[in-house]
Motif scaffolding. Structure first.
Motif, PDB file in Angstrom:
ATOM      1  N   ASP A 117     -38.137  37.324  11.704  1.00  0.00           N
ATOM      2  CA  ASP A 117     -38.235  36.278  12.725  1.00  0.00           C
ATOM      3  C   ASP A 117     -38.108  34.911  12.096  1.00  0.00           C
ATOM      4  N   GLN A 118     -37.856  33.955  12.973  1.00  0.00           N
ATOM      5  CA  GLN A 118     -37.877  32.587  12.485  1.00  0.00           C
ATOM      6  C   GLN A 118     -39.332  32.171  12.336  1.00  0.00           C
ATOM      7  N   LYS A 119     -39.640  31.609  11.211  1.00  0.00           N
ATOM      8  CA  LYS A 119     -40.994  31.131  10.953  1.00  0.00           C
ATOM      9  C   LYS A 119     -40.933  29.627  10.758  1.00  0.00           C
ATOM     10  N   THR A 120     -42.106  29.009  10.802  1.00  0.00           N
ATOM     11  CA  THR A 120     -42.197  27.582  10.493  1.00  0.00           C
ATOM     12  C   THR A 120     -43.095  27.428   9.283  1.00  0.00           C
ATOM     13  N   ILE A 121     -42.595  26.693   8.308  1.00  0.00           N
ATOM     14  CA  ILE A 121     -43.377  26.416   7.105  1.00  0.00           C
ATOM     15  C   ILE A 121     -43.472  24.905   6.938  1.00  0.00           C
ATOM     16  N   TRP A 133     -35.355  29.736   8.953  1.00  0.00           N
ATOM     17  CA  TRP A 133     -36.700  29.183   9.112  1.00  0.00           C
ATOM     18  C   TRP A 133     -36.669  27.702   9.430  1.00  0.00           C
ATOM     19  N   ASP A 146     -46.619  28.798  10.483  1.00  0.00           N
ATOM     20  CA  ASP A 146     -47.013  30.093   9.925  1.00  0.00           C
ATOM     21  C   ASP A 146     -47.528  29.967   8.493  1.00  0.00           C
ATOM     22  N   LYS A 173     -47.398  26.825  15.944  1.00  0.00           N
ATOM     23  CA  LYS A 173     -46.070  27.252  15.490  1.00  0.00           C
ATOM     24  C   LYS A 173     -46.003  27.384  13.978  1.00  0.00           C
ATOM     25  N   ASN A 189     -53.172  29.954  12.752  1.00  0.00           N
ATOM     26  CA  ASN A 189     -52.380  31.117  12.321  1.00  0.00           C
ATOM     27  C   ASN A 189     -51.755  30.948  10.942  1.00  0.00           C
ATOM     28  N   ALA A 190     -51.923  29.783  10.354  1.00  0.00           N
ATOM     29  CA  ALA A 190     -51.195  29.505   9.114  1.00  0.00           C
ATOM     30  C   ALA A 190     -51.912  30.025   7.872  1.00  0.00           C
ATOM     31  N   GLN A 192     -45.615  36.121   5.022  1.00  0.00           N
ATOM     32  CA  GLN A 192     -44.835  35.760   6.225  1.00  0.00           C
ATOM     33  C   GLN A 192     -45.071  36.730   7.383  1.00  0.00           C
TER      34      GLN A 192
END
Length: 123
Positions: A3-7, A31, A54, A52, A80-81, A123
């Protein structure tokens, strides 16, 4: 790939952020990467992006508020991070504080292997 994640990359060094970004984009081109150059900017972004986000890489030594100090507030904002503390400070005290806060400790210098390991594990 996944999936697309956000970092979120939090580091006062532009060079460090560019390096981290290059490593991550290389493995996960899809990402979303957000960058902050200090704790204040990181907090602002964490409120805006909150659920959003992660993963967060957090530099320890930054002007103003250091990584260990801002980490609990980032955790609050981004429940959630998973947060990794990146630091060249190997003192026992720093490592145990990081552990108490549930942070992943990544010793500097930053290498591709260390970052890929972190990203693949969490992730």
């Amino acid at each position: 790939m996944g999936d697309q994640k956000t970092i979120m990359l939090v580091d006062d060094s532009r060079v460090s952020r560019l390096m981290l970004k290059a490593i991550i984009e290389n493995i996960f081109p899809e990402w979303h990467i957000v960058e902050a150059e200090d704790a204040a900017e990181a907090l602002k972004l964490s409120l805006y992006e909150n659920e959003k986000i992660d993963l967060i890489t957090l530099d320890m030594n930054m002007p103003g508020v250091d990584g260990l100090t801002v980490a609990p507030r980032l955790k609050e904002n981004c429940a959630n991070a998973t947060i990794a503390l990146l630091t060249a400070n190997f003192q026992e005290q720093v490592q145990s504080k990081a552990a108490q806060q549930g942070l992943i400790f990544i010793p500097k210098p930053i290498t591709e292997d260390k970052i890929i390991d972190f990203v693949n594990t969490y992730q």
